[in-house]
Design an enzyme around this catalytic site. Structure first.
Site, PDB file in Angstrom:
ATOM      1  N   ASP A  30      28.597  51.053  38.721  1.00  0.00           N
ATOM      2  CA  ASP A  30      29.825  50.642  39.420  1.00  0.00           C
ATOM      3  C   ASP A  30      29.500  49.658  40.547  1.00  0.00           C
ATOM      4  O   ASP A  30      30.265  48.733  40.819  1.00  0.00           O
ATOM      5  CB  ASP A  30      30.539  51.863  40.015  1.00  0.00           C
ATOM      6  CG  ASP A  30      30.766  52.943  38.985  1.00  0.00           C
ATOM      7  OD1 ASP A  30      31.749  52.850  38.249  1.00  0.00           O
ATOM      8  OD2 ASP A  30      29.932  53.869  38.919  1.00  0.00           O
TER       9      ASP A  30
ATOM     10  N   GLU B  83      38.758  44.459  39.813  1.00  0.00           N
ATOM     11  CA  GLU B  83      38.817  44.472  38.352  1.00  0.00           C
ATOM     12  C   GLU B  83      40.241  44.789  37.911  1.00  0.00           C
ATOM     13  O   GLU B  83      40.845  45.754  38.372  1.00  0.00           O
ATOM     14  CB  GLU B  83      37.852  45.518  37.778  1.00  0.00           C
ATOM     15  CG  GLU B  83      37.847  45.516  36.256  1.00  0.00           C
ATOM     16  CD  GLU B  83      36.812  46.463  35.705  1.00  0.00           C
ATOM     17  OE1 GLU B  83      35.658  46.047  35.552  1.00  0.00           O
ATOM     18  OE2 GLU B  83      37.178  47.617  35.432  1.00  0.00           O
TER      19      GLU B  83
ATOM     20  N   ASP C  32      35.091  47.485  42.099  1.00  0.00           N
ATOM     21  CA  ASP C  32      35.189  48.057  40.765  1.00  0.00           C
ATOM     22  C   ASP C  32      35.894  49.403  40.942  1.00  0.00           C
ATOM     23  O   ASP C  32      35.261  50.392  41.312  1.00  0.00           O
ATOM     24  CB  ASP C  32      33.797  48.244  40.152  1.00  0.00           C
ATOM     25  CG  ASP C  32      33.853  48.806  38.755  1.00  0.00           C
ATOM     26  OD1 ASP C  32      34.767  48.446  37.989  1.00  0.00           O
ATOM     27  OD2 ASP C  32      32.976  49.637  38.410  1.00  0.00           O
TER      28      ASP C  32
END
Length: 188
Positions: free
Chosen positions: A141, A68, A7
């Site tokens: 996160d 991501e 992430d």
């Protein structure tokens, strides 16, 4: 299948490793955050993220890295930092020959919770359930990185087969559209 989920972020870059296959219980092998100081120079922050991701790759030896996909936000500065951290993760994996997959936030949320509009708390709750953890990983996160890895384990093989089918179909249509060139024998 062992997947490192990333992430991306400049201050907190979530990382998590999940192992398993679709339809079977999954196992978390590690979760954490690579942190950098907001006061540090950008180049130093990117190097720190690179070192952190390299350590995770060395320790866990994933077969895939799921990152991501950066999407447009209102704050251009945030998007730039996220994109830069994302690029570092993709570079580290690609340098080692590890395939990289990009998943959108809504795709990850839908895979893990059933809704592409789920909030961070819902994602954390489902990651906790799916990996049979005692509590949601902190910060968010870290939970998001695990969700990325889960998403790839569940959706990655199907997406790969779909991409291969599209590529084969495109190749087939190019071949069939190529006009035949008559071959003429030349007398000697």
């Amino acid at each position: 299948m062992r997947v490192l989920g990333v992430d991306p972020g400049l201050t907190r870059c979530g990382v998590g490793v999940v192992e398993g296959v679709a339809g079977r219980p999954l196992t978390m092998l590690g979760v954490g955050v690579v942190r950098t100081s907001a006061d540090a120079e950008l180049g130093h922050r990117l190097v720190a993220i690179e070192r952190g991701i390299e350590e995770w790759l060395d320790e866990h030896r994933p077969e895939f890295v799921a990152v991501e996909r950066v999407f447009s936000q209102h704050n251009v500065r945030t998007v730039m930092g996220t994109a830069q951290a994302s690029a570092v993760a993709m570079l580290c994996a690609s340098r080692r020959g590890i395939p990289v997959a990009l998943h959108t936030p809504s795709e990850v949320k839908a895979a893990v919770t059933g809704s592409g509009r789920a909030d961070k708390a819902q994602v954390g709750t489902m990651v906790t359930r799916l990996l049979r953890l005692d509590a949601p990983p902190k910060p968010a996160d870290a939970a998001d990185a695990l969700a990325l890895a889960i998403c790839h384990i569940w959706r990655g093989p199907a997406v790969t087969r779909l991409q291969q089918a599209h590529a084969a179909a495109a190749l087939g249509s190019r071949i069939s559209r190529t006009p035949a060139v008559p071959v003429r024998k030349v007398p000697r």
